[in-house]
Design a protein around this motif. Structure first.
Motif, PDB file in Angstrom:
ATOM      1  N   UNK A   1       0.831  -1.210   0.000  1.00  0.00           N
ATOM      2  CA  UNK A   1       0.000   0.000   0.000  1.00  0.00           C
ATOM      3  C   UNK A   1       0.858   1.251   0.000  1.00  0.00           C
ATOM      4  N   UNK A   2       1.906   1.252   0.811  1.00  0.00           N
ATOM      5  CA  UNK A   2       2.780   2.425   0.868  1.00  0.00           C
ATOM      6  C   UNK A   2       3.591   2.562  -0.413  1.00  0.00           C
ATOM      7  N   UNK A   3       3.994   1.444  -1.006  1.00  0.00           N
ATOM      8  CA  UNK A   3       4.769   1.496  -2.246  1.00  0.00           C
ATOM      9  C   UNK A   3       3.959   2.135  -3.362  1.00  0.00           C
ATOM     10  N   UNK A   4       2.663   1.811  -3.428  1.00  0.00           N
ATOM     11  CA  UNK A   4       1.789   2.421  -4.436  1.00  0.00           C
ATOM     12  C   UNK A   4       1.757   3.932  -4.265  1.00  0.00           C
ATOM     13  N   UNK A   5       1.698   4.386  -3.033  1.00  0.00           N
ATOM     14  CA  UNK A   5       1.671   5.819  -2.768  1.00  0.00           C
ATOM     15  C   UNK A   5       2.979   6.489  -3.177  1.00  0.00           C
ATOM     16  N   UNK A   6       4.090   5.775  -3.010  1.00  0.00           N
ATOM     17  CA  UNK A   6       5.403   6.369  -3.285  1.00  0.00           C
ATOM     18  C   UNK A   6       5.713   6.412  -4.772  1.00  0.00           C
ATOM     19  N   UNK A   7       5.478   5.302  -5.487  1.00  0.00           N
ATOM     20  CA  UNK A   7       5.900   5.229  -6.894  1.00  0.00           C
ATOM     21  C   UNK A   7       4.750   5.011  -7.873  1.00  0.00           C
ATOM     22  N   UNK A   8       3.515   4.899  -7.381  1.00  0.00           N
ATOM     23  CA  UNK A   8       2.376   4.690  -8.268  1.00  0.00           C
ATOM     24  C   UNK A   8       2.070   3.218  -8.469  1.00  0.00           C
ATOM     25  N   UNK A   9       0.850   2.916  -8.829  1.00  0.00           N
ATOM     26  CA  UNK A   9       0.404   1.522  -8.922  1.00  0.00           C
ATOM     27  C   UNK A   9       1.094   0.753 -10.049  1.00  0.00           C
ATOM     28  N   UNK A  10       1.352   1.415 -11.166  1.00  0.00           N
ATOM     29  CA  UNK A  10       1.964   0.725 -12.305  1.00  0.00           C
ATOM     30  C   UNK A  10       3.385   0.275 -11.979  1.00  0.00           C
ATOM     31  N   UNK A  11       4.184   1.194 -11.447  1.00  0.00           N
ATOM     32  CA  UNK A  11       5.552   0.843 -11.077  1.00  0.00           C
ATOM     33  C   UNK A  11       5.562  -0.149  -9.914  1.00  0.00           C
ATOM     34  N   UNK A  12       4.649   0.029  -8.970  1.00  0.00           N
ATOM     35  CA  UNK A  12       4.602  -0.878  -7.828  1.00  0.00           C
ATOM     36  C   UNK A  12       4.305  -2.300  -8.270  1.00  0.00           C
ATOM     37  N   UNK A  13       3.418  -2.455  -9.239  1.00  0.00           N
ATOM     38  CA  UNK A  13       3.099  -3.794  -9.736  1.00  0.00           C
ATOM     39  C   UNK A  13       4.314  -4.432 -10.393  1.00  0.00           C
ATOM     40  N   UNK A  14       5.088  -3.639 -11.123  1.00  0.00           N
ATOM     41  CA  UNK A  14       6.314  -4.158 -11.727  1.00  0.00           C
ATOM     42  C   UNK A  14       7.302  -4.609 -10.654  1.00  0.00           C
ATOM     43  N   UNK A  15       7.496  -3.756  -9.655  1.00  0.00           N
ATOM     44  CA  UNK A  15       8.463  -4.043  -8.597  1.00  0.00           C
ATOM     45  C   UNK A  15       8.076  -5.300  -7.830  1.00  0.00           C
ATOM     46  N   UNK A  16       6.792  -5.435  -7.499  1.00  0.00           N
ATOM     47  CA  UNK A  16       6.336  -6.561  -6.682  1.00  0.00           C
ATOM     48  C   UNK A  16       6.245  -7.855  -7.488  1.00  0.00           C
ATOM     49  N   UNK A  17       5.633  -7.797  -8.656  1.00  0.00           N
ATOM     50  CA  UNK A  17       5.436  -9.024  -9.438  1.00  0.00           C
ATOM     51  C   UNK A  17       6.718  -9.495 -10.100  1.00  0.00           C
TER      52      UNK A  17
END
Length: 332
Positions: free
Chosen positions: A222-238
């Motif tokens: 949740x915090x990662x989405x706030x920091x870098x946005x949902x698109x980048x967060x999905x790349x980083x996590x997946x």
């Protein structure tokens, strides 16, 4: 009726934003004392706090034999330190770092294996979500000094800080047998030489949860989405991406890259970097942090009210009057 429900919801959100208030309680199915008894069974390492006279605290994750992985006792100590910081009225800033030039490799696998039931996993998740949310709401401007690896829970911890700095190089002193057991569960590689090279070249933030068959559970996603946005967060996590200093900086996860690999020097550089944001009276810096927190977490009407509440404590106060007098002198 709808208006009263909304007002009630806003009141709850505003109350939770106050420091010293837990995110969960028994109405959520969370029994904190029971979780604490479980975590006490897994000793090792410590969370050390140094509060300096300049209003900057140093929080150290100290479990170097396991790359500063969180033991159960360290999780308990982190909450204790957060509560201590909530009551540090002279504090303005906080640096979080790991001992021996390594940030944090996540959770101690001994505790993870022992707490393998879904019920235990959820209880641990709620405990750490509560701790890191209270940490994030501290009226201190915080920065994570990332040296070496920040993996799993360690990566999640960095997202609870306001800023992240990383070092471009790291001393090559980590032993192979020291980190072999930590990487085995998340990597099928037979040869650990490549991982050793990666560790000695620069800082790396990596959310390895997918390779562990889980998702971030300490609030990191949740915090990662706030920091870098949902698109980048999905790349980083997946993609379980290995984010070195340059990569983290380019996507907005890191705010500064420090050039020193020496622990003491990097810590000094991080403090100098942080000082530009915490200069001046502590009550003003703390008020600014509170205002930002309310703007992030509350509805607009409540956030505006919070700004007025903070302003009321500062307007006409010593810092305000001194600044007015100082500015007046400059105009003469």
């Amino acid at each position: 009726m709808a208006k009263s429900l909304l007002a009630s919801s806003l009141s709850v959100r505003t109350k939770l934003l106050q420091t010293g208030v837990s995110l969960y309680n028994t109405t959520h199915g969370f029994h904190e004392e029971e979780v604490k008894k479980i975590l006490e069974q897994f000793p090792g390492g410590s969370i050390d706090l140094q509060k300096k006279q300049n209003g900057i605290g140093i929080l150290t994750l100290n479990n170097p034999n396991k790359m500063n992985a969180f033991s159960g006792v360290m999780m308990l100590e982190l909450l204790e330190k957060v509560i201590e910081l909530e009551n540090w009225t002279e504090g303005k800033g906080l640096i979080v770092h790991g001992a021996k030039s390594t940030f944090c490799s996540g959770s101690d696998l001994n505790a993870v294996k022992a707490l393998s039931t879904p019920e235990n996993g959820v209880a641990l998740s709620m405990f750490m979500q509560n701790t890191l949310t209270r940490f994030m709401r501290l009226p201190l401007i915080s920065v994570a000094l990332v040296q070496g690896w920040a993996m799993g829970g360690g990566a999640e911890l960095t997202t609870a800080c306001d800023f992240r700095t990383s070092s471009s190089k790291m001393l090559a002193h980590t032993r192979r047998d020291q980190f072999q057991s930590i990487f085995d569960p998340i990597s099928k590689a037979k040869d650990m030489t490549l991982l050793f090279v990666l560790m000695t070249t620069e800082s790396v933030i990596r959310f390895v949860h997918k390779e562990m068959g889980i998702v971030p559970s300490w609030g990191g996603a949740s915090r990662l989405v706030e920091i870098i946005g949902s698109r980048q967060a999905l790349k980083v996590l997946s993609g379980t991406l290995k984010l070195g200093s340059k990569e983290a900086l380019s996507i907005g996860l890191a705010d500064e890259v420090l050039q020193s690999s020496d622990e003491a020097t990097a810590l000094q550089q991080a403090q100098e970097w942080l000082e530009q944001y915490v200069s001046g009276p502590p009550q003003v810096t703390r008020g600014l942090k509170k205002s930002v927190c309310s703007g992030r977490e509350l509805y607009m009407e409540e956030a505006l009210q919070n700004e007025r509440d903070v302003l009321e404590t500062l307007w006409g106060g010593p810092a305000n009057l001194e600044a007015i007098a100082r500015k007046g002198k400059h105009t003469k």
